[in-house]
Design a protein around this motif. Structure first.
Motif, mmCIF file in Angstrom:
data_model
loop_
_atom_site.group_PDB
_atom_site.id
_atom_site.type_symbol
_atom_site.label_atom_id
_atom_site.label_comp_id
_atom_site.label_asym_id
_atom_site.label_seq_id
_atom_site.Cartn_x
_atom_site.Cartn_y
_atom_site.Cartn_z
ATOM 1 N N ARG A 29 0.840 -1.218 0.000
ATOM 2 C CA ARG A 29 0.000 0.000 0.000
ATOM 3 C C ARG A 29 0.871 1.263 0.000
ATOM 4 O O ARG A 29 0.567 2.244 -0.700
ATOM 5 C CB ARG A 29 -0.930 -0.039 1.239
ATOM 6 C CG ARG A 29 -1.861 1.154 1.338
ATOM 7 C CD ARG A 29 -2.808 1.160 0.142
ATOM 8 N NE ARG A 29 -3.670 2.343 0.110
ATOM 9 C CZ ARG A 29 -3.340 3.500 -0.399
ATOM 10 N NH1 ARG A 29 -2.144 3.684 -0.937
ATOM 11 N NH2 ARG A 29 -4.198 4.519 -0.404
ATOM 12 N N LEU A 36 -2.217 6.207 -5.547
ATOM 13 C CA LEU A 36 -3.540 6.146 -4.923
ATOM 14 C C LEU A 36 -3.836 7.317 -3.986
ATOM 15 O O LEU A 36 -4.986 7.685 -3.796
ATOM 16 C CB LEU A 36 -3.697 4.823 -4.141
ATOM 17 C CG LEU A 36 -3.712 3.549 -5.003
ATOM 18 C CD1 LEU A 36 -3.770 2.308 -4.099
ATOM 19 C CD2 LEU A 36 -4.903 3.549 -5.932
ATOM 20 N N ASN A 38 -5.018 9.235 -1.060
ATOM 21 C CA ASN A 38 -5.925 8.899 0.043
ATOM 22 C C ASN A 38 -7.007 7.905 -0.355
ATOM 23 O O ASN A 38 -7.831 7.517 0.455
ATOM 24 C CB ASN A 38 -6.616 10.174 0.561
ATOM 25 C CG ASN A 38 -5.631 11.009 1.352
ATOM 26 O OD1 ASN A 38 -4.607 10.484 1.802
ATOM 27 N ND2 ASN A 38 -5.936 12.295 1.474
ATOM 28 N N ARG A 39 -7.009 7.511 -1.623
ATOM 29 C CA ARG A 39 -8.090 6.615 -2.083
ATOM 30 C C ARG A 39 -7.861 5.159 -1.634
ATOM 31 O O ARG A 39 -6.705 4.730 -1.563
ATOM 32 C CB ARG A 39 -8.195 6.668 -3.614
ATOM 33 C CG ARG A 39 -9.069 7.829 -4.061
ATOM 34 C CD ARG A 39 -9.031 8.010 -5.564
ATOM 35 N NE ARG A 39 -7.732 8.517 -5.983
ATOM 36 C CZ ARG A 39 -7.111 8.126 -7.081
ATOM 37 N NH1 ARG A 39 -7.645 7.240 -7.875
ATOM 38 N NH2 ARG A 39 -5.936 8.626 -7.408
ATOM 39 N N SER A 40 -8.900 4.481 -1.346
ATOM 40 C CA SER A 40 -8.903 3.045 -0.949
ATOM 41 C C SER A 40 -7.749 2.725 -0.003
ATOM 42 O O SER A 40 -6.910 1.876 -0.297
ATOM 43 C CB SER A 40 -8.792 2.144 -2.186
ATOM 44 O OG SER A 40 -9.719 2.499 -3.144
ATOM 45 N N LEU A 43 -7.706 -1.116 1.035
ATOM 46 C CA LEU A 43 -7.941 -2.143 0.027
ATOM 47 C C LEU A 43 -6.911 -3.287 0.120
ATOM 48 O O LEU A 43 -7.269 -4.473 0.134
ATOM 49 C CB LEU A 43 -7.891 -1.511 -1.372
ATOM 50 C CG LEU A 43 -8.242 -2.477 -2.507
ATOM 51 C CD1 LEU A 43 -9.705 -2.886 -2.412
ATOM 52 C CD2 LEU A 43 -7.957 -1.842 -3.864
ATOM 53 N N THR A 46 -7.524 -5.898 2.958
ATOM 54 C CA THR A 46 -8.650 -6.863 2.938
ATOM 55 C C THR A 46 -8.207 -8.211 2.373
ATOM 56 O O THR A 46 -8.702 -9.251 2.800
ATOM 57 C CB THR A 46 -9.839 -6.333 2.103
ATOM 58 O OG1 THR A 46 -9.329 -5.898 0.876
ATOM 59 C CG2 THR A 46 -10.596 -5.255 2.798
ATOM 60 N N HIS A 88 -13.783 5.863 6.221
ATOM 61 C CA HIS A 88 -12.903 4.771 5.758
ATOM 62 C C HIS A 88 -12.720 3.724 6.831
ATOM 63 O O HIS A 88 -12.872 2.516 6.605
ATOM 64 C CB HIS A 88 -11.527 5.334 5.382
ATOM 65 C CG HIS A 88 -11.495 5.895 3.986
ATOM 66 N ND1 HIS A 88 -11.922 5.196 2.892
ATOM 67 C CD2 HIS A 88 -11.052 7.112 3.523
ATOM 68 C CE1 HIS A 88 -11.777 5.946 1.815
ATOM 69 N NE2 HIS A 88 -11.255 7.147 2.175
ATOM 70 N N THR A 91 -15.993 1.834 7.675
ATOM 71 C CA THR A 91 -16.324 0.853 6.606
ATOM 72 C C THR A 91 -15.417 -0.359 6.712
ATOM 73 O O THR A 91 -15.848 -1.517 6.651
ATOM 74 C CB THR A 91 -16.133 1.507 5.219
ATOM 75 O OG1 THR A 91 -16.691 2.798 5.244
ATOM 76 C CG2 THR A 91 -16.748 0.650 4.130
ATOM 77 N N PHE A 92 -14.110 -0.044 6.901
ATOM 78 C CA PHE A 92 -13.166 -1.149 6.970
ATOM 79 C C PHE A 92 -13.461 -2.071 8.170
ATOM 80 O O PHE A 92 -13.400 -3.300 8.069
ATOM 81 C CB PHE A 92 -11.740 -0.571 7.056
ATOM 82 C CG PHE A 92 -10.688 -1.635 7.087
ATOM 83 C CD1 PHE A 92 -10.552 -2.517 5.996
ATOM 84 C CD2 PHE A 92 -9.850 -1.794 8.188
ATOM 85 C CE1 PHE A 92 -9.591 -3.507 6.035
ATOM 86 C CE2 PHE A 92 -8.903 -2.799 8.216
ATOM 87 C CZ PHE A 92 -8.767 -3.660 7.144
#
Ligand code: ADP
Length: 492
Positions: A29, A36, A38-40, A43, A46, A88, A91-92
């Motif tokens: 990451r 990326l 600040n996006r996803s 991700l 997961t 974020h 959700t995570f």
């Protein structure tokens, strides 16, 4: 693997792998940050959490989720606006809970399956160990006759290993005619549902790998596994039991034989005495006639004629006495019924063949099912078959090839012809004219009564017995019986 790494080591290993995977995800990451931003932000995490849930178990999955959340909280300020970072993280966290709950469900299902599997394996092992100790052979076949299971006792009894015989047709373990007909028996049962064998025990003959045959007691059961129907046969080798019975039987018949011989001695003396009378009378009449014929005249010729008539009467009487001797030889109550020839032949040949397996006799039975009903005294006709089969086996004792064939076919005038033939040396030529006479034998311990008894029995049944050279190289004995197939009383 199991023996090298114990259970607690494996647990630690799973947690270690989970930590390493999260570390690797963090690095990936971070490497993707320039693209990326600040996006996803979660991700990459997961994937290791999912993999941990799937392959490492619930504990390592929770640890991975907590570590990922920890990293997320530590980087909170770098995740953009606080509201966006919170969304974020929340959700995570929900995704992690979902994954872990899923892992728990999968874990439980897997454990239950393991338990079930373990239980099944244990039950199967238990069953196998029971079956391996049972001396009866157990053979399972499918609807097409293919062998599905072959117990250790069956391997010993038939001389095949399970791996060799699996999926072969069960008829490989049967002698003729069942060998050729078994598929049709099975088809008929599947079509009609009429049971001729299943659930009914039966004494029959089986075929060893070396081609020899042996008597068995067979019980067949039927079961459904899912949609499939299977048949389980329990087979008991009767060789030993029948050998013991035969030994007893032999002893008994030897005793009876001794009694019979001494009885016959007494009988012969009285017969000789009785026969003496008509023979002396005949001799006297002939002598007188001869004298009278030296100087014949009308009156003397009349006396000679009278003497000849008396001679004829006396010879009929002598004939009756001899017939009584024959009746004596084949004495016994007779009880005639309509019987199945196949049953009579199978029982008698199974009895006669005891021990024949050891002598390597290859037996073929070919009976015409269209002429199965015969009107007979079963015991007497079995005696005939027994005598003929025993004689054939004895005749082949020194032969290289030992083949015995028992067959039946329809004969003219409403008769059935039974043939028992062998690949022995054939009949000694000196016996040709007197084969069925009593006391004719070429054997050191032979009584020479077997064939004469067969002759008397077959004749008294309205049949005929005779011999011819056999296609197998030895002798063929044929006899006829009255065919009742197709009459109302025919056996089923
Ligand atoms: P036994 O068996 O006591 O001699 P049998 O009447 O059964 O009395 O047989 C008479 C003889 O016929 C035998 O001794 C044997 O020589 C001959 N015999 C019978 N069956 C056969 C056969 N299948 N092959 C060759 N010879 C045979």
């Amino acid at each position: 693997m199991q023996s090298l790494v114990n259970r607690s080591d494996r647990v630690w290993l799973a947690y270690g792998v989970a930590v390493l995977a999260i570390g690797a995800a963090y690095l990936v990451r971070s490497a993707l940050d320039p693209w990326l931003g600040n996006r996803s932000p979660f991700l990459a995490f997961t994937i290791p959490i999912l993999l941990a849930a799937q392959f490492l178990g619930r504990g390592p999955a929770i640890l991975s989720a907590l570590l990922s959340l920890g990293i997320g909280v530590a980087q909170f300020s770098e995740l953009g606006a606080p509201e966006e970072a919170l969304v974020h993280l929340a959700t995570f966290a929900i995704v992690c809970v979902g994954i872990i709950v899923l892992a728990q469900v999968i874990d439980r299902a897997r454990r239950e399956k393991d338990l079930q599997q373990h239980g099944l394996e244990r039950r199967e092992q238990h069953l196998r160990s029971i079956l391996e100790t049972v001396t009866d052979a157990m053979i399972v076949i499918d609807e097409r006759g293919g062998i599905r299971s072959f117990s250790a006792a069956a391997e010993k009894m038939f001389g095949y290993s399970e791996s060799e015989i699996l999926n072969e047709n069960i008829s490989a373990l049967m002698p003729s005619p069942d060998r050729e007909l078994h598929d049709s028996y099975l088809e008929r049962y599947l079509e009609t549902g009429v049971r001729k064998m299943i659930g009914i025990g039966r004494v029959t003959t089986a075929r060893h790998r070396d081609g020899s045959t042996f008597p068995i007691d067979l019980h067949v059961g039927e079961a459904k596994i899912g949609d499939e129907r299977v048949f389980t046969g329990f087979v008991r080798d009767l060789t030993e039991r029948q050998q013991t019975e035969m030994r007893l039987h032999d002893l008994q018949s030897e005793l009876a034989h001794v009694a019979r011989v001494s009885e016959m001695g007494t009988f012969a003396t009285s017969i000789a005495h009785e026969l003496n009378q008509p023979l002396t009378a005949i001799a006297n009449y002939v002598e007188t006639s001869e004298e009278l014929l030296r100087e014949p005249d009308k009156e003397r010729l009349e006396i000679v004629r009278e003497a000849m008539r008396e001679c004829a009467n006396q010879s009929v009487r002598a004939g009756q006495i001899v017939r009584r001797l024959r009746d004596f030889i084949s004495r016994g109550e007779t009880e005639r019924r309509i019987e199945s020839l196949a049953r009579v032949v199978n029982e008698a040949s199974a009895l006669a063949l005891i021990g024949a397996g050891e002598r390597g006799v290859e037996v073929e039975v070919k009976l015409d099912p269209n002429v199965d009903g015969v009107l007979i005294d079963r015991i007497q006709i079995q005696q005939v078959i027994l005598n003929l089969v025993r004689n054939a086996i004895e005749a082949m004792a020194e032969s290289q090839v030992r083949r015995l064939r028992i067959a039946s076919r329809s004969a003219p005038d409403g008769l059935v012809e039974v043939t028992i033939e062998d690949s022995g040396p054939g009949l000694p030529p000196e016996l040709a004219d007197q084969l069925f006479q009593p006391f004719v034998s070429t054997k050191a311990a032979g009584m020479g009564l077997g064939l004469s008894i067969c002759h008397t029995i077959v004749n008294s049944h309205g049949g005929r017995i005779w011999s011819t050279p056999s296609r197998l190289g030895g002798t063929a004995f044929h006899f006829t019986l009255v065919d009742t197939t197709g009459t109302e009383d025919a056996p089923d």
